[in-house]
Structures are given as C-alpha cells and as structure tokens.
Design a protein around this motif. Structure first.
Motif, PDB file in Angstrom:
ATOM      1  N   GLY A 135       0.811  -1.211   0.000  1.00 31.17           N
ATOM      2  CA  GLY A 135       0.000   0.000   0.000  1.00 31.17           C
ATOM      3  C   GLY A 135       0.846   1.264   0.000  1.00 31.17           C
ATOM      4  O   GLY A 135       0.493   2.255  -0.647  1.00 31.17           O
ATOM      5  N   THR A 136       1.973   1.244   0.700  1.00 26.20           N
ATOM      6  CA  THR A 136       2.883   2.390   0.714  1.00 26.20           C
ATOM      7  C   THR A 136       3.458   2.632  -0.673  1.00 26.20           C
ATOM      8  O   THR A 136       3.500   3.765  -1.163  1.00 26.20           O
ATOM      9  N   VAL A 137       3.882   1.568  -1.327  1.00 27.14           N
ATOM     10  CA  VAL A 137       4.426   1.681  -2.685  1.00 27.14           C
ATOM     11  C   VAL A 137       3.358   2.262  -3.616  1.00 27.14           C
ATOM     12  O   VAL A 137       3.618   3.196  -4.374  1.00 27.14           O
ATOM     13  N   LEU A 138       2.146   1.727  -3.547  1.00 23.71           N
ATOM     14  CA  LEU A 138       1.061   2.232  -4.397  1.00 23.71           C
ATOM     15  C   LEU A 138       0.734   3.688  -4.082  1.00 23.71           C
ATOM     16  O   LEU A 138       0.412   4.460  -4.985  1.00 23.71           O
ATOM     17  N   HIS A 139       0.823   4.049  -2.820  1.00 26.49           N
ATOM     18  CA  HIS A 139       0.553   5.434  -2.404  1.00 26.49           C
ATOM     19  C   HIS A 139       1.482   6.400  -3.146  1.00 26.49           C
ATOM     20  O   HIS A 139       1.021   7.383  -3.737  1.00 26.49           O
ATOM     21  N   TYR A 140       2.765   6.129  -3.129  1.00 31.54           N
ATOM     22  CA  TYR A 140       3.731   7.024  -3.764  1.00 31.54           C
ATOM     23  C   TYR A 140       3.691   6.971  -5.296  1.00 31.54           C
ATOM     24  O   TYR A 140       3.987   7.954  -5.959  1.00 31.54           O
ATOM     25  N   LEU A 141       3.327   5.831  -5.855  1.00 30.68           N
ATOM     26  CA  LEU A 141       3.446   5.642  -7.305  1.00 30.68           C
ATOM     27  C   LEU A 141       2.109   5.700  -8.029  1.00 30.68           C
ATOM     28  O   LEU A 141       2.001   5.315  -9.193  1.00 30.68           O
ATOM     29  N   ILE A 142       1.083   6.242  -7.397  1.00 29.45           N
ATOM     30  CA  ILE A 142      -0.282   6.245  -7.924  1.00 29.45           C
ATOM     31  C   ILE A 142      -0.403   6.866  -9.317  1.00 29.45           C
ATOM     32  O   ILE A 142      -1.255   6.483 -10.103  1.00 29.45           O
ATOM     33  N   ARG A 143       0.455   7.794  -9.667  1.00 30.98           N
ATOM     34  CA  ARG A 143       0.315   8.521 -10.937  1.00 30.98           C
ATOM     35  C   ARG A 143       0.838   7.759 -12.149  1.00 30.98           C
ATOM     36  O   ARG A 143       0.676   8.225 -13.274  1.00 30.98           O
ATOM     37  N   GLN A 144       1.479   6.624 -11.941  1.00 34.39           N
ATOM     38  CA  GLN A 144       2.065   5.878 -13.055  1.00 34.39           C
ATOM     39  C   GLN A 144       1.582   4.428 -13.053  1.00 34.39           C
ATOM     40  O   GLN A 144       1.471   3.805 -12.006  1.00 34.39           O
ATOM     41  N   GLU A 145       1.297   3.929 -14.255  1.00 38.20           N
ATOM     42  CA  GLU A 145       0.915   2.523 -14.398  1.00 38.20           C
ATOM     43  C   GLU A 145       2.149   1.637 -14.240  1.00 38.20           C
ATOM     44  O   GLU A 145       3.254   2.077 -14.528  1.00 38.20           O
ATOM     45  N   PRO A 146       1.974   0.411 -13.759  1.00 38.20           N
ATOM     46  CA  PRO A 146       0.711  -0.265 -13.432  1.00 38.20           C
ATOM     47  C   PRO A 146       0.154   0.090 -12.058  1.00 38.20           C
ATOM     48  O   PRO A 146      -0.852  -0.443 -11.633  1.00 38.20           O
ATOM     49  N   PHE A 147       0.823   1.015 -11.365  1.00 35.32           N
ATOM     50  CA  PHE A 147       0.455   1.324  -9.983  1.00 35.32           C
ATOM     51  C   PHE A 147      -0.891   2.034  -9.879  1.00 35.32           C
ATOM     52  O   PHE A 147      -1.596   1.866  -8.888  1.00 35.32           O
ATOM     53  N   THR A 148      -1.254   2.814 -10.903  1.00 36.09           N
ATOM     54  CA  THR A 148      -2.569   3.468 -10.899  1.00 36.09           C
ATOM     55  C   THR A 148      -3.662   2.409 -10.818  1.00 36.09           C
ATOM     56  O   THR A 148      -4.558   2.468  -9.957  1.00 36.09           O
ATOM     57  N   HIS A 149      -3.589   1.440 -11.714  1.00 38.87           N
ATOM     58  CA  HIS A 149      -4.590   0.374 -11.774  1.00 38.87           C
ATOM     59  C   HIS A 149      -4.614  -0.428 -10.466  1.00 38.87           C
ATOM     60  O   HIS A 149      -5.687  -0.734  -9.925  1.00 38.87           O
ATOM     61  N   LEU A 150      -3.451  -0.760  -9.950  1.00 42.33           N
ATOM     62  CA  LEU A 150      -3.373  -1.522  -8.699  1.00 42.33           C
ATOM     63  C   LEU A 150      -3.946  -0.712  -7.531  1.00 42.33           C
ATOM     64  O   LEU A 150      -4.604  -1.258  -6.642  1.00 42.33           O
ATOM     65  N   ASN A 151      -3.712   0.593  -7.537  1.00 44.00           N
ATOM     66  CA  ASN A 151      -4.244   1.466  -6.506  1.00 44.00           C
ATOM     67  C   ASN A 151      -5.765   1.488  -6.539  1.00 44.00           C
ATOM     68  O   ASN A 151      -6.434   1.395  -5.502  1.00 44.00           O
ATOM     69  N   VAL A 152      -6.331   1.612  -7.737  1.00 44.51           N
ATOM     70  CA  VAL A 152      -7.781   1.610  -7.894  1.00 44.51           C
ATOM     71  C   VAL A 152      -8.358   0.273  -7.411  1.00 44.51           C
ATOM     72  O   VAL A 152      -9.373   0.239  -6.702  1.00 44.51           O
ATOM     73  N   ASN A 153      -7.718  -0.820  -7.758  1.00 47.35           N
ATOM     74  CA  ASN A 153      -8.177  -2.135  -7.284  1.00 47.35           C
ATOM     75  C   ASN A 153      -8.143  -2.220  -5.764  1.00 47.35           C
ATOM     76  O   ASN A 153      -9.068  -2.739  -5.135  1.00 47.35           O
ATOM     77  N   LEU A 154      -7.083  -1.698  -5.166  1.00 47.09           N
ATOM     78  CA  LEU A 154      -6.948  -1.719  -3.707  1.00 47.09           C
ATOM     79  C   LEU A 154      -8.070  -0.930  -3.041  1.00 47.09           C
ATOM     80  O   LEU A 154      -8.541  -1.281  -1.961  1.00 47.09           O
ATOM     81  N   GLN A 155      -8.534   0.121  -3.696  1.00 48.99           N
ATOM     82  CA  GLN A 155      -9.577   0.984  -3.141  1.00 48.99           C
ATOM     83  C   GLN A 155     -10.986   0.582  -3.598  1.00 48.99           C
ATOM     84  O   GLN A 155     -11.915   1.377  -3.509  1.00 48.99           O
ATOM     85  N   GLY A 156     -11.142  -0.630  -4.092  1.00 52.79           N
ATOM     86  CA  GLY A 156     -12.469  -1.118  -4.447  1.00 52.79           C
ATOM     87  C   GLY A 156     -13.027  -0.553  -5.738  1.00 52.79           C
ATOM     88  O   GLY A 156     -14.241  -0.391  -5.878  1.00 52.79           O
ATOM     89  N   GLY A 157     -12.153  -0.196  -6.683  1.00 53.74           N
ATOM     90  CA  GLY A 157     -12.621   0.240  -7.989  1.00 53.74           C
ATOM     91  C   GLY A 157     -12.606   1.744  -8.220  1.00 53.74           C
ATOM     92  O   GLY A 157     -13.090   2.218  -9.245  1.00 53.74           O
TER      93      GLY A 157
END
Length: 198
Positions: A59-81
């Motif tokens: 979650g920390t990694v996704l937090h910092y990298l939210i603006r770039q794929e594939p982390f954007t998609h993974l972040n959205v999945n983590l937050q329920g869509g």
C-alpha cells in the motif's frame, strides 16, 4: 528533511533526518506516545509493539506511485474500484513529511523512485484524482518544496542528498534498522524500532 526552505543546503546536517532512528522516533513527542503504547500493551497472543503500521508495504508503494501505471490500476483495485479520498492521496511532499513525523498511524519510508523517477511526481496521464476537502484544490502533480522548481530538479537534488557525504557516513545506521540487527529483539527495543509482529 527540509521541505520548506527556498534553497536546499545539502552541506547542512540539519536538513537530513537522523538515520540512526526509525521514522517513528524522529519526533520526540510522538515517540513518547509510541513508548507509552508499548509499555501499556498487554496481550497474551500479540507481542508488544510501538508502531501499528509498517515502514513499507504494498500500500505504501502504491501510495507514492499512484500517478504511473501499473500502480494506478493496482491502486484503484486496492480501493475497491476507485481512487482513495483525495485528501489521503499523495499530493504534497511537505504534508507527507509532516504526516510521517506527526501522525500515530504513519511511519512510512520513501520508495526508491523518489530518488530516480520524476514521473511519479507528475500527473502525466491526466488522472482525475479529485479535489481536497477545501473543494478548491485539485489533486494533480505532487506539490514540491520551494527549493525544487520542477519534478526533475526535485529528483536531482533528492538524489544528491542521498549521495551526499552525510548520508554516506550514516546510511549503515538506517540499514541496521531496516535490514540488520536492529529489526528484532533487544536491539530493536533499544532502537525504538518495534513494529506490529506481522
């Protein structure tokens, strides 16, 4: 960490965090609260701990990298869509630093990309990350400290700090906390480096 000055004085040891301490121990007042938690914790099945969260998680990694794929998609999945609440998205370096030094639930470390990849600070994909609760401020590129005119300069200076004589002289202390003998046991307790057992 200096996230407020107009110029970053890399030769001044005061601009660096104390690498002999975990993030949770950098602020003395907050450390006192963590120690109180540790001393008062009593559970037969869970060992005592100071920090209920961890210095690094997926979650920390996704937090910092939210603006770039594939982390954007993974972040959205983590937050329920959908994206998380805009006020909780990584949007301002100074606020993030302050949260990591003041909040009882935030002791996260930086990810390597913060020293090498300016794109993680830029909303180059034009994501709709929402507005802050003030309903004025749109979450877009990460707000940088005054000493960095753009994301590229921030990364250059941040890497220069990482490669500085100060960090070279003290990095081994941080390594002992994260990867070495101060991770667990008596050395972890002495170093105020006791995390929730999982």
């Amino acid at each position: 960490g200096d996230y407020g000055s107009d110029e970053l004085a890399l030769s001044d040891p005061a601009v660096y965090g104390d690498l002999s301490k975990p993030v949770g121990a950098l602020d003395e007042a907050r450390l006192g609260e963590f120690k109180e938690r540790y001393n008062n914790f009593d559970d037969e099945s869970i060992p005592k701990f100071m920090y209920g969260s961890h210095y690094s998680t997926a979650g920390t990694v996704l937090h910092y990298l939210i603006r770039q794929e594939p982390f954007t998609h993974l972040n959205v999945n983590l937050q329920g869509g959908r994206f998380d609440c805009p006020d909780r998205i990584f949007f301002n370096l100074k606020y993030t630093w302050e949260g990591c030094n003041k909040s009882m639930s935030d002791v996260k470390e930086l990810v390597p990309e913060m020293f090498s990849c300016p794109e993680v600070l830029l909303n180059s994909n034009k994501l709709n990350l929402g507005e802050l609760q003030d309903q004025v401020t749109k979450v877009d590129d990460v707000v940088l400290p005054p000493w960095a005119r753009d994301a590229y300069e921030f990364i250059r200076l941040h890497r220069s700090a990482l490669e500085s004589d100060y960090v070279s002289d003290h990095l081994h202390e941080w390594i002992d906390l994260i990867f070495g003998h101060k991770q667990l046991g008596a050395d972890a307790i002495k170093a105020d480096n006791v995390f929730y057992p999982l």
